[in-house]
Scaffold this active site. Structure first.
Site, PDB file in Angstrom:
ATOM      1  CB  THR A 145      -0.951   0.078   1.221  1.00 10.61           C
ATOM      2  OG1 THR A 145      -1.428   1.422   1.331  1.00 10.61           O
ATOM      3  CG2 THR A 145      -0.299  -0.297   2.523  1.00 10.61           C
ATOM      4  CB  ILE A 146       0.884   4.423  -1.945  1.00  8.05           C
ATOM      5  CG1 ILE A 146      -0.583   4.870  -1.876  1.00  8.05           C
ATOM      6  CG2 ILE A 146       1.212   3.817  -3.287  1.00  8.05           C
ATOM      7  CD1 ILE A 146      -0.859   6.107  -2.713  1.00  8.05           C
ATOM      8  CG  ASP A 147      -2.845   4.902   1.962  1.00  6.70           C
ATOM      9  OD1 ASP A 147      -2.421   5.699   1.118  1.00  6.70           O
ATOM     10  OD2 ASP A 147      -4.043   4.599   2.069  1.00  6.70           O
ATOM     11  N   GLY A 190      -3.928   9.213   1.642  1.00  2.00           N
ATOM     12  CA  GLY A 190      -3.745   8.876   3.052  1.00  2.00           C
ATOM     13  C   GLY A 190      -5.118   8.860   3.699  1.00  2.00           C
TER      14      GLY A 190
HETATM   15  O1  F6P Z   1      -5.232   2.676  -0.045  1.00  2.00           O
HETATM   16  C1  F6P Z   1      -4.543   3.356  -0.992  1.00  2.00           C
HETATM   17  C2  F6P Z   1      -5.358   4.502  -1.550  1.00  2.00           C
HETATM   18  O2  F6P Z   1      -4.512   5.115  -2.457  1.00  2.00           O
HETATM   19  C3  F6P Z   1      -5.912   5.493  -0.518  1.00  2.00           C
HETATM   20  O3  F6P Z   1      -4.986   6.420  -0.070  1.00  2.00           O
HETATM   21  C4  F6P Z   1      -7.054   6.104  -1.274  1.00  2.00           C
HETATM   22  O4  F6P Z   1      -8.032   6.623  -0.417  1.00  2.00           O
HETATM   23  C5  F6P Z   1      -7.563   4.964  -2.064  1.00  2.00           C
HETATM   24  O5  F6P Z   1      -6.495   4.070  -2.250  1.00  2.00           O
HETATM   25  C6  F6P Z   1      -8.173   5.373  -3.380  1.00  2.00           C
HETATM   26  O6  F6P Z   1      -8.711   4.254  -3.978  1.00  2.00           O
HETATM   27  P1  F6P Z   1      -9.399   4.272  -5.418  1.00  2.00           P
HETATM   28  O7  F6P Z   1      -8.322   4.269  -6.434  1.00  2.00           O
HETATM   29  O8  F6P Z   1     -10.210   3.045  -5.458  1.00  2.00           O
HETATM   30  O9  F6P Z   1     -10.223   5.520  -5.507  1.00  2.00           O
END
Ligand code: F6P
Length: 369
Positions: A145-147, A190
């Site tokens: 995860t980038i988070d 995030g």
């Molecule tokens: O969990 C990683 C993440 O990049 C979060 O920071 C973000 O809220 C989410 O994914 C966005 O997901 P999606 O691409 O489904 O909108």
């Protein structure tokens, strides 16, 4: 068709994509190629490839993974919707519901001759790993995860690439903000943890950093902005994580929760902050930049390729050791593994008392409190 002389390990990538996924896949395949009796297959779009009719399983050999470690995304696709325990189904009245197809998935894995599974994914994916393990699946997890919000590992791959991207954005905004005497609000990813925001604010030298772990006071933000202007001249950079909230306030969603279509989408905190600041009387010119998926796409930086490669090799070696029910993790300087239960039990929030927060405050960054 399965090569009956060889054992089969199935690789799946789940959740949002992340720079370094391909480097993990490549490492698993290249390490497996050193064992004559193993072959690697990939399931397209997380476990959907097993559950879809017809199934979508691809053989992954040296040729398929050549050079992919430098490519962003995942060559086997991913999804952050549904999964074997909550497969989306449309009810007769048109509304969305979900079905548990996990038993069927285990049967399908047996039918496909899969001896072990490596599930590369974040928190949600590793919860699925644990439940599949409890059902007898020989499964190993790789954190992604980038988070950077998984507590069992010092870092997840993809995080440093996202930080680099966000830092580059801060650097660029500084030059245009300074030229125009403007305030810029940079919205970064995030959801519940402000790691990207905090790291890029420190690296880029932002003036304000707002993260989910420290609810902010609008007046403090305003004071900091004004301290950066003298006789109408000056500029300020605010980095805000998408999950940041005002004291006593709530997070900002882009739209409602659409059942069966994934989780709630965050977003819009930068424009909300600007509205609130203007309403509170801010007179300086203020603009927003939403970095969005630029943080997730593209080439992983060297650090993430290296971490991802170590994770991939270790994951396959765990398959050889039959060390199932565990997730690979990085605990400096070692690559270790932790049981899924431990891996998913604690979320990795930024500790407001941590040294990095202290350093941020020490160089004058306003954390909004
Ligand atoms: O969990 C990683 C993440 O990049 C979060 O920071 C973000 O809220 C989410 O994914 C966005 O997901 P999606 O691409 O489904 O909108």
């Amino acid at each position: 068709m399965k090569d009956t002389m060889r054992k089969r390990v199935l690789v799946a990538t789940g959740g949002g994509d992340c720079p370094g996924l391909n480097a993990v896949i490549r490492a698993i395949v290249l390490r497996a190629e050193q064992e004559r009796d193993w072959e690697v297959v990939g399931s397209i779009n997380a476990f959907d490839g097993i559950l879809n009719e017809p199934n979508e399983i691809v053989i992954l050999g040296e040729k398929e993974v050549a050079g992919i470690h430098i490519r962003g995304g995942t060559i086997i696709g991913t999804t952050n919707k549904g999964g074997p325990f909550a497969w989306p189904i449309k009810n007769k009245d048109g509304s969305w519901g979900s079905a548990d197809r996990s038993d069927e998935m285990i049967r399908r894995l047996q039918y496909l001759g899969v001896d072990a599974v490596i599930n590369i994914g974040g928190d949600g994916s590793q919860q699925i790993s644990q439940k599949l393990f409890e059902k007898g699946c020989n499964i190993i997890g790789v954190p992604k995860t980038i988070d950077n919000d998984l507590s069992a590992t010092d870092f997840t791959f993809g995080f440093q690439t996202a930080v680099q991207e966000a830092t580059t954005a801060v650097d660029k905004l500084v030059t245009t903000a300074a030229s125009h005497n403007r305030v810029f609000v940079l919205e970064v990813m995030g959801r519940y943890a402000g790691w990207i925001g905090l790291h890029s604010a420190v690296a880029g030298g932002a003036d304000v950093c707002l993260i989910p772990e420290i609810p902010y006071d609008l007046n403090k933000v305003m004071e900091k902005i004004y301290s950066r202007f003298h006789r109408g001249r000056g500029y300020a950079i605010i980095v805000i994580a998408e999950g940041a909230k005002q004291k006593g306030g709530d997070v900002h969603y882009q739209d409602g929760n659409k059942k069966g279509e994934g989780s709630q989408r965050l977003g819009g905190v930068a424009s909300k902050l600007i509205e609130d600041l203007k309403r509170a009387g801010l007179s300086t010119d203020i603009r927003e930049t939403v970095l969005g998926h630029l943080q997730r796409g593209g080439t992983p930086i060297a650090y993430d390729r290296i971490l991802a490669t170590q994770f991939g090799v270790e994951a396959f070696e765990m398959v050889l050791r039959e060390d199932f029910g565990r997730m690979v993790a990085y605990r400096h300087p070692n690559i270790v593994s932790v049981p899924f239960k431990e891996a998913i039990s604690k979320y990795n929030f930024v500790n407001p008392e941590s040294y990095l927060i202290k350093a941020a405050r020490g160089v004058g960054i306003c954390m909004g409190d």
